[in-house]
Design a protein around this motif. Sequence first.
Motif, PDB file in Angstrom:
ATOM      1  N   MET A  16      -6.627   1.158  -4.826  1.00 20.43           N
ATOM      2  CA  MET A  16      -7.298  -0.024  -4.288  1.00 20.43           C
ATOM      3  C   MET A  16      -6.653  -0.416  -2.973  1.00 20.43           C
ATOM      4  O   MET A  16      -5.525  -0.009  -2.670  1.00 20.43           O
ATOM      5  CB  MET A  16      -7.206  -1.187  -5.289  1.00 20.43           C
ATOM      6  N   ALA A  17      -7.353  -1.231  -2.192  1.00 19.67           N
ATOM      7  CA  ALA A  17      -6.773  -1.759  -0.959  1.00 19.67           C
ATOM      8  C   ALA A  17      -5.571  -2.633  -1.326  1.00 19.67           C
ATOM      9  O   ALA A  17      -5.703  -3.562  -2.127  1.00 19.67           O
ATOM     10  CB  ALA A  17      -7.818  -2.569  -0.203  1.00 19.67           C
ATOM     11  N   PRO A  18      -4.397  -2.376  -0.744  1.00 21.01           N
ATOM     12  CA  PRO A  18      -3.195  -3.105  -1.159  1.00 21.01           C
ATOM     13  C   PRO A  18      -2.901  -4.363  -0.354  1.00 21.01           C
ATOM     14  O   PRO A  18      -2.039  -5.153  -0.735  1.00 21.01           O
ATOM     15  CB  PRO A  18      -2.085  -2.080  -0.947  1.00 21.01           C
ATOM     16  N   ALA A  19      -3.589  -4.538   0.780  1.00 19.54           N
ATOM     17  CA  ALA A  19      -3.289  -5.664   1.668  1.00 19.54           C
ATOM     18  C   ALA A  19      -1.783  -5.709   1.955  1.00 19.54           C
ATOM     19  O   ALA A  19      -1.156  -4.669   2.138  1.00 19.54           O
ATOM     20  CB  ALA A  19      -3.808  -6.973   1.070  1.00 19.54           C
ATOM     21  N   SER A  20      -1.204  -6.902   1.926  1.00 25.00           N
ATOM     22  CA  SER A  20       0.202  -7.047   2.336  1.00 25.00           C
ATOM     23  C   SER A  20       1.203  -6.550   1.301  1.00 25.00           C
ATOM     24  O   SER A  20       2.409  -6.565   1.577  1.00 25.00           O
ATOM     25  CB  SER A  20       0.503  -8.512   2.667  1.00 25.00           C
ATOM     26  N   LEU A  21       0.752  -6.083   0.146  1.00 30.61           N
ATOM     27  CA  LEU A  21       1.675  -5.428  -0.776  1.00 30.61           C
ATOM     28  C   LEU A  21       2.270  -4.188  -0.100  1.00 30.61           C
ATOM     29  O   LEU A  21       3.336  -3.720  -0.475  1.00 30.61           O
ATOM     30  CB  LEU A  21       0.970  -5.046  -2.081  1.00 30.61           C
ATOM     31  N   THR A  22       1.562  -3.686   0.904  1.00 32.84           N
ATOM     32  CA  THR A  22       2.057  -2.598   1.758  1.00 32.84           C
ATOM     33  C   THR A  22       3.444  -2.906   2.317  1.00 32.84           C
ATOM     34  O   THR A  22       4.285  -2.019   2.480  1.00 32.84           O
ATOM     35  CB  THR A  22       1.085  -2.391   2.932  1.00 32.84           C
ATOM     36  N   LYS A  23       3.678  -4.172   2.627  1.00 36.41           N
ATOM     37  CA  LYS A  23       4.908  -4.562   3.321  1.00 36.41           C
ATOM     38  C   LYS A  23       6.171  -4.327   2.493  1.00 36.41           C
ATOM     39  O   LYS A  23       7.279  -4.345   3.049  1.00 36.41           O
ATOM     40  CB  LYS A  23       4.817  -6.015   3.759  1.00 36.41           C
ATOM     41  N   ILE A  24       6.018  -4.125   1.193  1.00 36.76           N
ATOM     42  CA  ILE A  24       7.194  -3.785   0.374  1.00 36.76           C
ATOM     43  C   ILE A  24       7.765  -2.460   0.867  1.00 36.76           C
ATOM     44  O   ILE A  24       8.986  -2.297   0.987  1.00 36.76           O
ATOM     45  CB  ILE A  24       6.825  -3.708  -1.117  1.00 36.76           C
ATOM     46  N   MET A  25       6.898  -1.506   1.180  1.00 33.37           N
ATOM     47  CA  MET A  25       7.359  -0.222   1.704  1.00 33.37           C
ATOM     48  C   MET A  25       7.948  -0.395   3.107  1.00 33.37           C
ATOM     49  O   MET A  25       8.995   0.196   3.431  1.00 33.37           O
ATOM     50  CB  MET A  25       6.226   0.796   1.730  1.00 33.37           C
ATOM     51  N   THR A  26       7.304  -1.199   3.938  1.00 29.38           N
ATOM     52  CA  THR A  26       7.812  -1.438   5.292  1.00 29.38           C
ATOM     53  C   THR A  26       9.211  -2.042   5.243  1.00 29.38           C
ATOM     54  O   THR A  26      10.128  -1.602   5.948  1.00 29.38           O
ATOM     55  CB  THR A  26       6.850  -2.366   6.059  1.00 29.38           C
ATOM     56  N   LEU A  27       9.390  -3.044   4.391  1.00 25.76           N
ATOM     57  CA  LEU A  27      10.703  -3.664   4.231  1.00 25.76           C
ATOM     58  C   LEU A  27      11.714  -2.686   3.658  1.00 25.76           C
ATOM     59  O   LEU A  27      12.878  -2.654   4.083  1.00 25.76           O
ATOM     60  CB  LEU A  27      10.593  -4.887   3.316  1.00 25.76           C
TER      61      LEU A  27
END
Length: 401
Positions: A57-68
């Motif tokens: 599914m589209a993760p939206a800002s849950l993506t930022k966990i990987m970025t962090l």
Amino acid sequence: MYKKTTVILTLLFLLSIASPFTTSIKAEEISYEAESVILLEAETGQVLYKSNADEPMAPASLTKIMTLLLGLEALEEGELDLEDKVRISENAQISFDGTQSVMGFDRVGQEVKLEDIITGIAVVSANDGCIALAEHMKGSEDRFVRAMNEKAEEIGLEDTSFANSHGLDDPDQYMSARDVAKLSKYAVNNTPKILELESKDEFTFNDITQPNRNLMLPEKSYGYDGVDGLKTGRTADAGFSFVGTALRDDMRLIAVVMKAPDEPTRFESARNMFDYGFDNFDKLNLYESGEIVGDAPVTQGTDHFVPLATKEKLAVVTDKEDPSDLDQKLEYDEDIKAPVEQGEKLGELHIYDGDESIGSVAVEAAETIEELGFFGKILRGISNFFSNLWESIIDSITGLF
């Protein structure tokens, strides 16, 4: 290959059985309204509840966990420093117009301390901060995204693809709820600073103060005791999503809610899963790292057996109201020959609740076993010959009666 040695050492634990007067919700009573949810315990990885957890599914800002995660790992490895100055590019200079979550950089060419960038991503979900971090680390967001996908593969995320660093909708950007939970587990266990950042109440940058968007933090409107992270998300494709983590009595739970219809629902859904987890389950610490759990035979060694120790701590999660007996099964190498080095992996210890494996840990040699010398092998061979001969005689005599 490992030879299965069933210690069928039954591990009978009298758990903290719930009082007969305690009311706790059951799995079938969990109320949620979202397209995908999952609840797991963060140390063991045991899944306590799930529904449609493997749909990308589209993760939206849950993506930022990987970025962090990538940013914090680079800090821990000394590749970055919190005092570094990050130069803001045209790509990262997103206007503060209310259409995106941003820190609000002043201008292209502005230099911002890395500590502010990291904090802005964690607390206010800053899309501009994600681009700035990506370009600072890898030179371009595209190269950073490749690193994100490589890390996803390393962690074992099977239904995940990243196309950007911030989570805005893209057909090539998706995650399953299970993968979000696995990523969160990895981040919490390997970069604990993420919780220090994600639990901050607010963040001020350029004289603009913004609140943390996680309204389940204890002092917020949907506050829940023990919550100290992790990330909210919202886009047209993703709906309202949330991954929360809460710690109580040495047990940390991670709840993922994806594509809820509105903000209250995503938090109430997570609350109901947390209630279910804390009301119904206990975490048992069975073995500490380095604890002896058995031994295995060694051929041609100065000792006949090598003690086996757990490589890491081993814990499992069990039902409070039905504390079943647990069996442990020790599996070790079929033919261990000296020399054996201390720390050498020789097998695994598995914990079973009935037929279900609920935990395992590698076991290793707890000490070094040297190889016998030439004359030692001769003497051992003679000893084994007469020992086997004597056993044969005894068996023969026993067979006469």
